[in-house]
Scaffold this active site. Structure first.
Site, PDB file in Angstrom:
ATOM      1  N   SER A  97      26.071  31.831  50.184  1.00 42.27           N
ATOM      2  CA  SER A  97      24.772  31.177  50.407  1.00 42.27           C
ATOM      3  C   SER A  97      24.936  29.718  50.797  1.00 42.27           C
ATOM      4  O   SER A  97      24.306  29.240  51.755  1.00 42.27           O
ATOM      5  CB  SER A  97      23.869  31.320  49.179  1.00 42.27           C
ATOM      6  OG  SER A  97      24.533  30.948  48.005  1.00 42.27           O
ATOM      7  N   ARG A 126      29.471  30.323  32.806  1.00 41.01           N
ATOM      8  CA  ARG A 126      28.019  30.531  32.822  1.00 41.01           C
ATOM      9  C   ARG A 126      27.681  31.821  32.083  1.00 41.01           C
ATOM     10  O   ARG A 126      26.654  31.920  31.402  1.00 41.01           O
ATOM     11  CB  ARG A 126      27.509  30.567  34.277  1.00 41.01           C
ATOM     12  CG  ARG A 126      27.756  29.255  35.023  1.00 41.01           C
ATOM     13  CD  ARG A 126      27.536  29.396  36.514  1.00 41.01           C
ATOM     14  NE  ARG A 126      28.442  30.365  37.107  1.00 41.01           N
ATOM     15  CZ  ARG A 126      28.375  30.786  38.364  1.00 41.01           C
ATOM     16  NH1 ARG A 126      27.438  30.322  39.168  1.00 41.01           N
ATOM     17  NH2 ARG A 126      29.245  31.665  38.836  1.00 41.01           N
ATOM     18  N   HIS A 176      35.473  38.116  40.652  1.00 40.22           N
ATOM     19  CA  HIS A 176      35.012  36.913  41.354  1.00 40.22           C
ATOM     20  C   HIS A 176      36.027  36.522  42.422  1.00 40.22           C
ATOM     21  O   HIS A 176      37.227  36.734  42.247  1.00 40.22           O
ATOM     22  CB  HIS A 176      34.815  35.738  40.384  1.00 40.22           C
ATOM     23  CG  HIS A 176      33.910  34.683  40.940  1.00 40.22           C
ATOM     24  ND1 HIS A 176      34.372  33.647  41.708  1.00 40.22           N
ATOM     25  CD2 HIS A 176      32.568  34.539  40.876  1.00 40.22           C
ATOM     26  CE1 HIS A 176      33.346  32.895  42.072  1.00 40.22           C
ATOM     27  NE2 HIS A 176      32.235  33.418  41.591  1.00 40.22           N
TER      28      HIS A 176
HETATM   29  N1  HAX Z   1      34.822  46.531  40.070  1.00 45.36           N
HETATM   30  C1  HAX Z   1      35.669  47.332  40.782  1.00 45.36           C
HETATM   31  N2  HAX Z   1      36.476  46.871  41.742  1.00 45.36           N
HETATM   32  C2  HAX Z   1      36.479  45.565  41.970  1.00 45.36           C
HETATM   33  C3  HAX Z   1      35.670  44.672  41.258  1.00 45.36           C
HETATM   34  C4  HAX Z   1      34.798  45.201  40.280  1.00 45.36           C
HETATM   35  N3  HAX Z   1      33.950  44.453  39.592  1.00 45.36           N
HETATM   36  N4  HAX Z   1      35.879  43.419  41.702  1.00 45.36           N
HETATM   37  C5  HAX Z   1      36.798  43.525  42.677  1.00 45.36           C
HETATM   38  N5  HAX Z   1      37.147  44.822  42.849  1.00 45.36           N
HETATM   39  C6  HAX Z   1      38.023  45.380  43.887  1.00 45.36           C
HETATM   40  C7  HAX Z   1      37.463  45.014  45.249  1.00 45.36           C
HETATM   41  O1  HAX Z   1      36.427  45.894  45.636  1.00 45.36           O
HETATM   42  C8  HAX Z   1      38.687  45.097  46.119  1.00 45.36           C
HETATM   43  O2  HAX Z   1      38.926  46.463  46.389  1.00 45.36           O
HETATM   44  P1  HAX Z   1      39.467  46.938  47.840  1.00 45.36           P
HETATM   45  O3  HAX Z   1      40.802  46.319  47.950  1.00 45.36           O
HETATM   46  O4  HAX Z   1      39.454  48.411  47.732  1.00 45.36           O
HETATM   47  O5  HAX Z   1      38.488  46.406  48.843  1.00 45.36           O
HETATM   48  C9  HAX Z   1      39.778  44.607  45.188  1.00 45.36           C
HETATM   49  O6  HAX Z   1      39.272  44.753  43.851  1.00 45.36           O
HETATM   50  C10 HAX Z   1      40.149  43.145  45.392  1.00 45.36           C
HETATM   51  O7  HAX Z   1      38.970  42.352  45.324  1.00 45.36           O
HETATM   52  P2  HAX Z   1      39.038  40.847  44.784  1.00 45.36           P
HETATM   53  O8  HAX Z   1      39.911  40.067  45.708  1.00 45.36           O
HETATM   54  O9  HAX Z   1      39.369  40.837  43.343  1.00 45.36           O
HETATM   55  O10 HAX Z   1      37.525  40.395  44.876  1.00 45.36           O
HETATM   56  P3  HAX Z   1      36.762  39.804  46.143  1.00 45.36           P
HETATM   57  O11 HAX Z   1      37.025  38.343  46.206  1.00 45.36           O
HETATM   58  O12 HAX Z   1      37.038  40.588  47.381  1.00 45.36           O
HETATM   59  O13 HAX Z   1      35.246  40.064  45.742  1.00 45.36           O
HETATM   60  C11 HAX Z   1      33.433  40.192  44.242  1.00 45.36           C
HETATM   61  C12 HAX Z   1      34.643  39.371  44.687  1.00 45.36           C
HETATM   62  C13 HAX Z   1      32.620  39.367  43.284  1.00 45.36           C
HETATM   63  C14 HAX Z   1      32.573  40.501  45.478  1.00 45.36           C
HETATM   64  C15 HAX Z   1      33.919  41.490  43.585  1.00 45.36           C
HETATM   65  O14 HAX Z   1      34.633  41.166  42.420  1.00 45.36           O
HETATM   66  C16 HAX Z   1      32.799  42.463  43.261  1.00 45.36           C
HETATM   67  O15 HAX Z   1      32.421  43.279  44.118  1.00 45.36           O
HETATM   68  N6  HAX Z   1      32.232  42.411  41.994  1.00 45.36           N
HETATM   69  C17 HAX Z   1      31.121  43.241  41.626  1.00 45.36           C
HETATM   70  C18 HAX Z   1      29.846  42.675  42.214  1.00 45.36           C
HETATM   71  C19 HAX Z   1      29.471  41.366  41.531  1.00 45.36           C
HETATM   72  O16 HAX Z   1      29.476  41.264  40.324  1.00 45.36           O
HETATM   73  N7  HAX Z   1      29.118  40.338  42.333  1.00 45.36           N
HETATM   74  C20 HAX Z   1      28.665  39.053  41.824  1.00 45.36           C
HETATM   75  C21 HAX Z   1      29.675  37.950  41.952  1.00 45.36           C
HETATM   76  C22 HAX Z   1      29.141  36.649  41.418  1.00 45.36           C
HETATM   77  C23 HAX Z   1      28.243  36.008  42.397  1.00 45.36           C
HETATM   78  O17 HAX Z   1      28.579  35.530  43.464  1.00 45.36           O
HETATM   79  N8  HAX Z   1      27.003  36.017  42.112  1.00 45.36           N
HETATM   80  O18 HAX Z   1      26.138  35.535  42.995  1.00 45.36           O
END
Ligand code: HAX
Length: 421
Positions: free
Chosen positions: A232, A317, A308
């Site tokens: 964002s 937080r 994250h």
């Molecule tokens: N559950 C299962 N798998 C997860 C995971 C979770 N909570 N978090 C990461 N992974 C997986 C990813 O999908 C990725 O898998 P692939 O290699 O198959 O694509 C792998 O682990 C590596 O990811 P990463 O490098 O650890 O995480 P990213 O930086 O790519 O993504 C995210 C960060 C927050 C998007 C991710 O952890 C996620 O999808 N979490 C769940 C959704 C969530 O809670 N989002 C909110 C984040 C906070 C925020 O910004 N709020 O606004």
């Protein structure tokens, strides 16, 4: 113009001097390597932006202007806005001045109510919220100043004016969306005796003299900022850098917040917790919960509220929300499930081996608390996040304008060029 303007006017010449000195003296210093892997993985970890409002470290999380977020849980969102913009927590007089300045700007143009009334009844609250912000663009003073050929050095004045005008109106707009979208009855007018968060709670139709207001003050403070590289903020700063005004730039950024990997995770997170309650008809045992988590992971789905892109520790937080819950909430099965998830999910994610960060993020606990106090319409939760994040995004825009930061324009390469390296 309020005192905030004067405070910034005194500080900005020094900030400009330091910015130019850094560029002149250290412009050639190398900050890191850009590998092909980084170019192909969302630019993770590339140090390519400057942002003074906040800094996130992997092992401690969010710092606002140098103060750790857990040391700021007692301050109001209005105080954090002052801190983000100026680097200082306001004294009583400054806070009162900022609060009355915001009050004087909080009247929403009537055409916004008409626009919201005429949107499809099943529009997502985030679409309604961002439409309302964008629809006010014609009020932009920055747009008029640029159009009139005003000097670049003065751009920050109208960016601040627009930002304060927007921030002041967000609670009334969001509260109306809540009432309209979820059939809560007529619009409730602002109460001039209440602070920004309490007035919001009041306009939503909750008792402003309640624990909900305490939670809302915390919520709207905690979500205020998270550096400049998140979806964002980065989107907003990119649009802002094209000299688009704050109405355009903020709504662009908040459209990014509406993504499920970013701000929408808080609605998905509560939906996930409720699905656990419904599946087990209450709070499950830890063993059952562990199996449930494994089943979800094995079906290729993420665990909302965990992981994250930058953090490698429990999000402070999240800790702040858990502390609030422990102090104020008893006998609540939803909060109990959130507690159990915190014990069960990290070891499972570690064993699963994919997520780089197995710990909870900001979205893992907030929904359970809102639900406890009766704000059960979880599709609305990202709007709350947006109100708060607008404080940080607009502050970053003001500071970028004050420093005269240039157009953001990284370079992309075709795949055959990447292959030729
Ligand atoms: N559950 C299962 N798998 C997860 C995971 C979770 N909570 N978090 C990461 N992974 C997986 C990813 O999908 C990725 O898998 P692939 O290699 O198959 O694509 C792998 O682990 C590596 O990811 P990463 O490098 O650890 O995480 P990213 O930086 O790519 O993504 C995210 C960060 C927050 C998007 C991710 O952890 C996620 O999808 N979490 C769940 C959704 C969530 O809670 N989002 C909110 C984040 C906070 C925020 O910004 N709020 O606004």
């Amino acid at each position: 113009m309020g005192k905030l303007h004067n405070i910034l006017a005194k500080k900005i010449p020094d900030w400009r001097y330091n910015y130019k000195k850094l560029l002149d003296q250290k412009g050639n210093v190398v900050l890191g390597d850009v590998t092909i892997e980084k170019a192909l993985s969302g630019m993770r970890g590339i140090k390519g932006l400057a942002c003074d409002t906040s800094y996130v470290t992997a092992d401690e999380g969010l710092h606002i202007r140098g103060s750790h977020i857990l040391d700021l849980v007692h301050i109001l969102p209005e105080e954090v806005l002052h801190l983000l913009l100026t680097g200082d927590i306001p004294n009583k007089a400054m806070l009162a001045d900022l609060q009355s300045d915001l009050k004087s700007r909080n009247k929403v143009p009537p055409y916004i109510w008409d626009i919201l009334d005429n949107m499809p009844k099943d529009s997502h609250p985030m679409t309604m919220f961002n439409t309302a912000i964008l629809s006010m663009q014609k009020e932009s003073q920055f747009y008029k100043a640029v159009d009139a050929g005003l000097s670049k050095t003065k751009y920050w004045h109208t960016t601040l004016e627009d930002s304060l005008n927007i921030i002041a109106k967000l609670p009334a707009i969001a509260a109306y969306i809540y009432r309209l979208r979820f059939n809560k009855g007529k619009r409730i007018n602002s109460n001039k005796d209440l602070d920004w968060s309490a007035d919001f709670v009041h306009m939503m139709g909750f008792d402003s003299d309640s624990e909900m207001t305490k939670l809302m003050r915390l919520y709207l403070m905690l979500h205020c900022d998270h550096e400049a590289g998140n979806v964002s903020a980065f989107s907003a700063m990119t649009v802002n850098s094209a000299l688009s005004d704050p109405y355009y730039a903020l709504s662009a950024g908040l459209n990014g917040l509406a993504g499920p990997l970013h701000g929408l995770a808080n609605q998905n997170c509560l939906r996930f917790v409720l699905s656990i309650r419904d599946h087990f008809k209450g709070s499950p045992s830890k063993a059952d919960l562990k199996q449930f988590i494994w089943d979800r992971l094995n079906s290729g789905r993420v665990i909302p509220g965990y992981g994250h892109a930058v953090l490698r520790c429990p999000d402070p937080r999240f800790t702040a929300f858990m502390n609030f819950g422990k102090e104020h909430v008893t006998d609540d099965e939803i909060f109990d499930i959130v507690n159990k998830l915190f014990k069960v999910v990290p070891p499972v994610l570690k064993e699963h081996g994919k997520a780089k960060n197995p710990w909870p993020n900001v979205d893992a606990a907030s929904g359970a608390l809102l639900y406890h106090y009766g704000l059960k319409e979880f599709e609305f939760y990202t709007v709350l996040f947006s109100i708060s994040r607008s404080l940080g995004i607009t502050s970053q825009m003001v500071l970028n304008r004050a420093l005269g930061m240039p157009l953001i324009r990284p370079k992309s390469l075709p795949f055959d060029v990447l292959n030729s390296y």
